[in-house]
Design a protein around this motif. Structure first.
Motif, PDB file in Angstrom:
ATOM      1  N   ILE A 287      46.928  19.986 -20.846  1.00 28.23           N
ATOM      2  CA  ILE A 287      47.445  21.302 -21.222  1.00 28.23           C
ATOM      3  C   ILE A 287      46.417  22.377 -20.899  1.00 28.23           C
ATOM      4  O   ILE A 287      45.262  22.271 -21.314  1.00 28.23           O
ATOM      5  CB  ILE A 287      47.748  21.323 -22.743  1.00 28.23           C
ATOM      6  CG1 ILE A 287      48.720  20.181 -23.071  1.00 28.23           C
ATOM      7  CG2 ILE A 287      48.305  22.676 -23.186  1.00 28.23           C
ATOM      8  CD1 ILE A 287      48.720  19.793 -24.534  1.00 28.23           C
ATOM      9  N   ASP A 288      46.846  23.400 -20.154  1.00 25.91           N
ATOM     10  CA  ASP A 288      45.904  24.488 -19.894  1.00 25.91           C
ATOM     11  C   ASP A 288      46.461  25.817 -20.384  1.00 25.91           C
ATOM     12  O   ASP A 288      47.640  25.924 -20.746  1.00 25.91           O
ATOM     13  CB  ASP A 288      45.508  24.542 -18.404  1.00 25.91           C
ATOM     14  CG  ASP A 288      46.654  24.970 -17.496  1.00 25.91           C
ATOM     15  OD1 ASP A 288      47.297  26.000 -17.787  1.00 25.91           O
ATOM     16  OD2 ASP A 288      46.901  24.280 -16.482  1.00 25.91           O
ATOM     17  N   THR A 289      45.581  26.817 -20.408  1.00 22.98           N
ATOM     18  CA  THR A 289      45.994  28.145 -20.879  1.00 22.98           C
ATOM     19  C   THR A 289      45.927  29.129 -19.715  1.00 22.98           C
ATOM     20  O   THR A 289      45.521  30.271 -19.871  1.00 22.98           O
ATOM     21  CB  THR A 289      45.056  28.614 -22.011  1.00 22.98           C
ATOM     22  OG1 THR A 289      43.700  28.572 -21.492  1.00 22.98           O
ATOM     23  CG2 THR A 289      45.139  27.726 -23.227  1.00 22.98           C
ATOM     24  N   GLY A 290      46.338  28.639 -18.537  1.00 27.27           N
ATOM     25  CA  GLY A 290      46.117  29.411 -17.313  1.00 27.27           C
ATOM     26  C   GLY A 290      47.265  30.276 -16.851  1.00 27.27           C
ATOM     27  O   GLY A 290      48.102  30.716 -17.649  1.00 27.27           O
ATOM     28  N   ILE A 291      47.315  30.477 -15.540  1.00 24.71           N
ATOM     29  CA  ILE A 291      48.242  31.459 -14.953  1.00 24.71           C
ATOM     30  C   ILE A 291      49.696  31.000 -14.994  1.00 24.71           C
ATOM     31  O   ILE A 291      50.615  31.797 -14.856  1.00 24.71           O
ATOM     32  CB  ILE A 291      47.868  31.796 -13.481  1.00 24.71           C
ATOM     33  CG1 ILE A 291      47.906  30.539 -12.600  1.00 24.71           C
ATOM     34  CG2 ILE A 291      46.507  32.445 -13.418  1.00 24.71           C
ATOM     35  CD1 ILE A 291      47.791  30.823 -11.122  1.00 24.71           C
ATOM     36  N   GLY A 292      49.903  29.688 -15.153  1.00 26.49           N
ATOM     37  CA  GLY A 292      51.270  29.179 -15.189  1.00 26.49           C
ATOM     38  C   GLY A 292      51.891  29.071 -13.808  1.00 26.49           C
ATOM     39  O   GLY A 292      51.298  29.499 -12.806  1.00 26.49           O
ATOM     40  N   ILE A 293      53.080  28.498 -13.775  1.00 25.33           N
ATOM     41  CA  ILE A 293      53.772  28.282 -12.492  1.00 25.33           C
ATOM     42  C   ILE A 293      55.195  28.840 -12.620  1.00 25.33           C
ATOM     43  O   ILE A 293      55.929  28.452 -13.522  1.00 25.33           O
ATOM     44  CB  ILE A 293      53.861  26.774 -12.175  1.00 25.33           C
ATOM     45  CG1 ILE A 293      52.477  26.132 -12.190  1.00 25.33           C
ATOM     46  CG2 ILE A 293      54.547  26.547 -10.826  1.00 25.33           C
ATOM     47  CD1 ILE A 293      52.495  24.617 -12.275  1.00 25.33           C
ATOM     48  N   PRO A 294      55.586  29.766 -11.746  1.00 28.46           N
ATOM     49  CA  PRO A 294      56.965  30.268 -11.795  1.00 28.46           C
ATOM     50  C   PRO A 294      57.960  29.108 -11.692  1.00 28.46           C
ATOM     51  O   PRO A 294      57.776  28.198 -10.880  1.00 28.46           O
ATOM     52  CB  PRO A 294      57.056  31.181 -10.568  1.00 28.46           C
ATOM     53  CG  PRO A 294      55.640  31.559 -10.273  1.00 28.46           C
ATOM     54  CD  PRO A 294      54.793  30.393 -10.686  1.00 28.46           C
ATOM     55  N   THR A 319      43.619  20.968  -1.462  1.00 29.31           N
ATOM     56  CA  THR A 319      44.224  20.412  -0.256  1.00 29.31           C
ATOM     57  C   THR A 319      45.749  20.494  -0.316  1.00 29.31           C
ATOM     58  O   THR A 319      46.415  20.324   0.684  1.00 29.31           O
ATOM     59  CB  THR A 319      43.864  18.923  -0.113  1.00 29.31           C
ATOM     60  OG1 THR A 319      44.357  18.226  -1.267  1.00 29.31           O
ATOM     61  CG2 THR A 319      42.373  18.729  -0.024  1.00 29.31           C
ATOM     62  N   GLY A 320      46.267  20.721  -1.506  1.00 26.47           N
ATOM     63  CA  GLY A 320      47.731  20.719  -1.647  1.00 26.47           C
ATOM     64  C   GLY A 320      48.298  19.314  -1.637  1.00 26.47           C
ATOM     65  O   GLY A 320      49.498  19.117  -1.484  1.00 26.47           O
ATOM     66  N   LEU A 321      47.421  18.333  -1.796  1.00 26.17           N
ATOM     67  CA  LEU A 321      47.878  16.933  -1.774  1.00 26.17           C
ATOM     68  C   LEU A 321      47.685  16.248  -3.119  1.00 26.17           C
ATOM     69  O   LEU A 321      48.166  15.141  -3.337  1.00 26.17           O
ATOM     70  CB  LEU A 321      47.124  16.148  -0.689  1.00 26.17           C
ATOM     71  CG  LEU A 321      47.377  16.599   0.753  1.00 26.17           C
ATOM     72  CD1 LEU A 321      46.440  15.887   1.712  1.00 26.17           C
ATOM     73  CD2 LEU A 321      48.822  16.339   1.158  1.00 26.17           C
ATOM     74  N   GLY A 322      46.945  16.927  -4.013  1.00 27.72           N
ATOM     75  CA  GLY A 322      46.610  16.321  -5.305  1.00 27.72           C
ATOM     76  C   GLY A 322      47.830  15.831  -6.074  1.00 27.72           C
ATOM     77  O   GLY A 322      47.907  14.674  -6.470  1.00 27.72           O
ATOM     78  N   LEU A 323      48.806  16.715  -6.245  1.00 29.76           N
ATOM     79  CA  LEU A 323      49.981  16.341  -7.031  1.00 29.76           C
ATOM     80  C   LEU A 323      50.836  15.290  -6.325  1.00 29.76           C
ATOM     81  O   LEU A 323      51.485  14.476  -6.975  1.00 29.76           O
ATOM     82  CB  LEU A 323      50.823  17.572  -7.372  1.00 29.76           C
ATOM     83  CG  LEU A 323      50.281  18.454  -8.498  1.00 29.76           C
ATOM     84  CD1 LEU A 323      51.193  19.651  -8.733  1.00 29.76           C
ATOM     85  CD2 LEU A 323      50.115  17.664  -9.795  1.00 29.76           C
ATOM     86  N   ALA A 324      50.815  15.303  -4.990  1.00 24.71           N
ATOM     87  CA  ALA A 324      51.565  14.277  -4.242  1.00 24.71           C
ATOM     88  C   ALA A 324      50.989  12.899  -4.559  1.00 24.71           C
ATOM     89  O   ALA A 324      51.728  11.929  -4.788  1.00 24.71           O
ATOM     90  CB  ALA A 324      51.503  14.557  -2.747  1.00 24.71           C
ATOM     91  N   ILE A 325      49.673  12.827  -4.602  1.00 26.01           N
ATOM     92  CA  ILE A 325      49.011  11.558  -4.924  1.00 26.01           C
ATOM     93  C   ILE A 325      49.296  11.172  -6.381  1.00 26.01           C
ATOM     94  O   ILE A 325      49.655  10.034  -6.678  1.00 26.01           O
ATOM     95  CB  ILE A 325      47.493  11.658  -4.653  1.00 26.01           C
ATOM     96  CG1 ILE A 325      47.246  11.817  -3.151  1.00 26.01           C
ATOM     97  CG2 ILE A 325      46.749  10.453  -5.205  1.00 26.01           C
ATOM     98  CD1 ILE A 325      45.818  12.164  -2.779  1.00 26.01           C
TER      99      ILE A 325
END
Ligand SMILES: Nc1ncnc2c1ncn2[C@@H]1O[C@H](COP(=O)(O)OP(=O)(O)O)[C@@H](O)[C@H]1O
Ligand SMILES: [Mg+2]
Length: 355
Positions: A287-294, A319-325
């Motif tokens: 859980i983070d308190t960051g910018i969020g994702i639309p 890299t844009g691959l983190g979540l894919a992994i």
């Protein structure tokens, strides 16, 4: 099928004939036999399916069912050259499909005049083409991702060689930029290697009973410096004294959590990141308190190279691959990942690990 011209022309008393038709109805290709006047002599079940033919619109002539110009050009070519023709054709109706169409003249002695006939087969290659396209797109995306750091490294190295090396202060800054880009390049190659191993089916889990608290500690130790530098907290919430053990691949779980916490740190400017476990729901959360994702982006996260803000992700060394992994690792465990987010408030990634 009794309206089929072919039937009228062949001896009905032949049992083997029925079997032959049955076989033709069960192959993957659509088969069509026509004469020079485009009169339909025969088609199989697959042809009916591909071109939306039913009992109501049972056609006598080909133009009643097929309007596609490119197909007529192929048919004409077959009749005019007497040669086999093989071409890929994209058909829009009744559904968008790509066929490998093969046509060849056949000299069937059908007894009563249908001598100039041609046989066509339609092999559905839509899926194959889509895969091919995905592969091409992927190679293009990888090349593009690699090009950015390489251009920067090359550019700054050249600037240094051309004299900036003497300018102590700038030289240091340029070298730091070079280092940053080479690190990104390195992460990119590492992530690609992991993904390619996954796709080659080399992803094997090595599961055992592990202490979740100890895993949380390892993740926190790895990333606390990064969080501290941004003035963010990094903490775990596990009920004190509760010794939770879960059945998982320790290394993979650590990689999953490092990726998620790393994202949390990267996309948070104030507050921090919490690693939490809720026993009742069997749920690990980051859980983070960051910018969020639309919201509209959430379903697409986990696609390779998909990022809400490409420039920002690159700038942060992503890299844009983190979540894919992460997605692959989570799936391999048979778990479920749910991303919840509110713009400006923060993001929570939940892993439901119950069976
Ligand atoms: N905790 C988060 N807060 C905000 N955005 C996030 C978070 N996690 C992931 N994202 C978005 O998802 C994208 C993909 O994440 P990821 O695959 O880890 O790539 P990377 O971290 O390399 O950019 C990020 O670029 C970002 O746009
Ligand atoms: Mg990431």
């Amino acid at each position: 099928m009794t309206n089929n011209k072919f039937f009228e022309l062949l001896p009905q008393n032949f049992q083997g004939f029925k079997i032959l038709l049955e076989l033709l109805d069960n192959i993957r290709e659509a088969i069509l036999l026509i004469d020079k006047d485009y009169q339909i002599l025969f088609f199989n079940k697959q042809f009916k399916k591909f071109f939306g033919i039913n009992e109501k619109n049972f056609p006598k002539f080909l133009y009643e069912v097929i309007k596609h110009r490119r197909l007529y050009e192929i048919i004409e070519k077959v009749f005019s050259t007497d040669e086999e023709v093989r071409e890929e054709v994209e058909v829009e109706h009744p559904e968008k499909r790509i066929f490998l169409v093969t046509g060849k003249p056949v000299n069937l002695d059908l007894g009563s005049g249908y001598k100039d006939t041609a046989l066509f087969s339609f092999y559905n290659i839509t899926r194959l083409k889509r895969l091919e396209q995905m592969k091409t797109d992927f190679v293009a995306a990888v090349s593009h991702e690699i090009k950015t750091p390489i251009t920067a490294i090359k550019g700054f190295a050249e600037t240094l060689l051309e004299g900036a090396l003497e300018d102590k202060e700038n030289a240091r800054r340029f070298l730091q930029i070079i280092k940053k880009h080479s690190e990104r390049l390195n992460s990119l190659v590492e992530d690609l290697l992991i993904l390619s191993a996954i796709e080659l089916g080399e992803l094997k889990l090595n599961r055992s009973w592990i202490s979740l608290g100890e895993v949380f500690d390892t993740v926190i130790t790895t990333l606390e410096e990064k969080a501290r530098k941004k003035g963010l907290y990094l903490k775990k919430e596990l009920k004190d004294g509760e010794r939770i053990e879960i059945y998982a691949d320790r290394d993979k779980l650590i990689q999953i959590l490092i990726n998620l916490v790393d994202n949390g740190i990267k996309f948070t400017e104030k507050g921090g990141v919490t690693l939490k476990y809720e026993d009742k729901k069997a749920c690990i959360s980051v859980i983070d308190t960051g910018i969020g994702i639309p919201e509209e982006h959430i379903p697409r996260l986990g696609e390779r190279f998909y990022r809400v803000d490409k420039a920002r992700s690159r700038e942060l060394g992503g890299t844009g691959l983190g979540l894919a992994i992460v997605k692959h690792f989570v799936k391999a465990h048979g778990w479920k990942m749910v991303i919840e987010s509110r713009v400006g408030k923060g993001t929570s990634v939940h892993l439901f690990i119950g069976g």
